[in-house]
Design a protein around this motif. Structure first.
Motif, PDB file in Angstrom:
ATOM      1  N   UNK A  65       0.846  -1.064   0.056  1.00  0.00           N
ATOM      2  CA  UNK A  65      -0.137  -0.053  -0.116  1.00  0.00           C
ATOM      3  C   UNK A  65       0.891   1.148   0.040  1.00  0.00           C
ATOM      4  N   UNK A  66       0.275   2.468  -0.438  1.00  0.00           N
ATOM      5  CA  UNK A  66       1.009   3.672  -0.475  1.00  0.00           C
ATOM      6  C   UNK A  66       0.420   4.612   0.701  1.00  0.00           C
ATOM      7  N   UNK A  67       1.050   4.662   1.676  1.00  0.00           N
ATOM      8  CA  UNK A  67       0.768   5.594   2.895  1.00  0.00           C
ATOM      9  C   UNK A  67       1.409   6.952   3.005  1.00  0.00           C
ATOM     10  N   UNK A  68       0.599   7.925   3.093  1.00  0.00           N
ATOM     11  CA  UNK A  68       0.894   9.244   3.195  1.00  0.00           C
ATOM     12  C   UNK A  68       0.981   9.772   4.786  1.00  0.00           C
ATOM     13  N   UNK A  69       1.989  10.349   5.045  1.00  0.00           N
ATOM     14  CA  UNK A  69       2.118  10.608   6.596  1.00  0.00           C
ATOM     15  C   UNK A  69       2.419  12.290   6.564  1.00  0.00           C
ATOM     16  N   UNK A  70       1.674  13.167   7.145  1.00  0.00           N
ATOM     17  CA  UNK A  70       1.882  14.607   7.017  1.00  0.00           C
ATOM     18  C   UNK A  70       1.921  15.220   8.311  1.00  0.00           C
ATOM     19  N   UNK A  71       2.470  16.374   8.536  1.00  0.00           N
ATOM     20  CA  UNK A  71       2.531  17.034   9.893  1.00  0.00           C
ATOM     21  C   UNK A  71       3.216  18.197   9.590  1.00  0.00           C
TER      22      UNK A  71
END
Length: 354
Positions: free
Chosen positions: A113-119
């Motif tokens: 899967x492609x997981x995006x993590x932002x912050x």
């Protein structure tokens, strides 16, 4: 067929890729005049490119209509819902280092899967990326994937000293855990050598969006050459596309091509490769006030399988699952310590600044 395989000059291929054209379909509705303007080439050159594209597209269409062969191809790609459930249950996860963080993810970062993590800056995105590049290498016998990592650094934030420190702590913690459980400590020591952890992180420093596109297009070949890569980390997907792009429509098209490429990689190496993308934050005016939101707009928000937002709650870091087809929305606290990502404890609270 992809643009990278089109029988045209390398300079024209490079200009097409830089402009966001990655497949034949992306050129299907553009006029020669518009293409010439976007690529800054002569009108005749644009005509020639579109002619070659049209011929290649017709060739593909003919191949797709070859009766029995096409039928066999389509059936060979079909899966039953039972097959899909069995695959999901057999998926391995990459631990974040925090049990509470892992719990809301269903065990850790998902493969295939492609997981995006932002912050926000300083929340711990790069720390988490380095931690995952290390944790993916924990041997299978000791709860890991025994794999390698690709780290694509667009911001220059990767720190090899920090990777060394986190790898050292990972080895120490794994040895302590499995020695306590009565497993062969010597065998674990032989499999977990510090120099191997650093040697199994393949680092790419990216200084422009064109380099970023080129590296992503090269990844498939790289994965075939370097066996056992289990995670691809891009830190961050955002940086050069916020710096160098004024044309938002063009940026959307380029990013769409990148997301499709990365999804294709994750699915091609199903059950074995995780793609992790870090994103920055921006402000958005909504309901009468400015609020923080992840960058690159609404179109990009649908590009990844899972979306996780890291945020501050007072002095404590939290991770929140904002979007996932298989996980409920949930939040968990975590800490960034000298050893890496860990569960939140009072002594690891953020120091106040004046």
């Amino acid at each position: 067929m992809e643009i990278s395989n089109l029988p045209i000059s390398p300079s024209h291929r490079g200009k097409l890729l830089a402009a966001g054209y990655t497949t034949l379909a992306s050129l299907s509705s553009i006029s020669p005049v518009q293409l010439a303007q976007e690529l800054n080439i002569a009108l005749q050159e644009a005509y020639d490119i579109l002619k070659v594209t049209s011929e290649s597209r017709n060739f593909e269409s003919c191949n797709e209509g070859l009766g029995e062969g096409a039928s066999l191809f389509s059936h060979s790609r079909a899966k039953t819902a039972w097959d899909m459930l069995s695959e999901e249950r057999s998926l391995r996860h990459i631990t974040t280092g925090s049990q509470k963080f892992d719990a809301i993810l269903g065990g850790g970062i998902h493969c295939s899967e492609v997981t995006e993590i932002g912050g926000a800056p300083g929340i711990g995105k790069t720390q988490l990326g380095i931690q995952l590049a290390v944790n993916v290498q924990i041997p299978v016998d000791y709860g890991g994937l025994g794999g390698k990592a690709v780290y694509i650094d667009t911001e220059g934030s990767f720190m090899v000293e920090r990777a060394y420190q986190i790898a050292e702590a990972c080895i120490s913690n794994t040895l302590d855990k499995f020695n306590f459980q009565g497993m062969d400590m010597r065998a674990c020591q032989e499999k977990m050598q510090l120099n191997n952890f650093l040697s199994n992180i393949f680092y790419f420093r990216i200084c422009s969006y064109t380099e970023q596109i080129a590296v992503i297009n090269y990844l498939e070949k790289f994965l075939e050459e370097q066996k056992n890569v289990k995670i691809i980390i891009i830190d961050s997907i955002t940086f050069h596309f916020r710096q160098d792009f004024d044309d938002l429509a063009l940026r959307t098209r380029v990013l769409s091509g990148i997301s499709l490429k990365l999804m294709k990689l994750a699915k091609k190496y199903c059950l074995s490769v995780s793609v992790l993308l870090f994103n920055q934050v921006t402000t958005k005016f909504t309901e009468g006030s400015f609020q923080l939101t992840l960058a690159l707009g609404d179109s990009w928000s649908h590009a990844c399988t899972n979306r996780i937002i890291l945020y501050w709650n007072g002095d404590e870091r939290h991770a929140y699952i904002d979007k996932s087809p298989s996980l409920p929305s949930a939040a968990a606290p975590f800490s960034v310590t000298c050893e890496g990502i860990r569960d939140a404890l009072p002594q690891y609270k953020r120091a106040r600044t004046t």
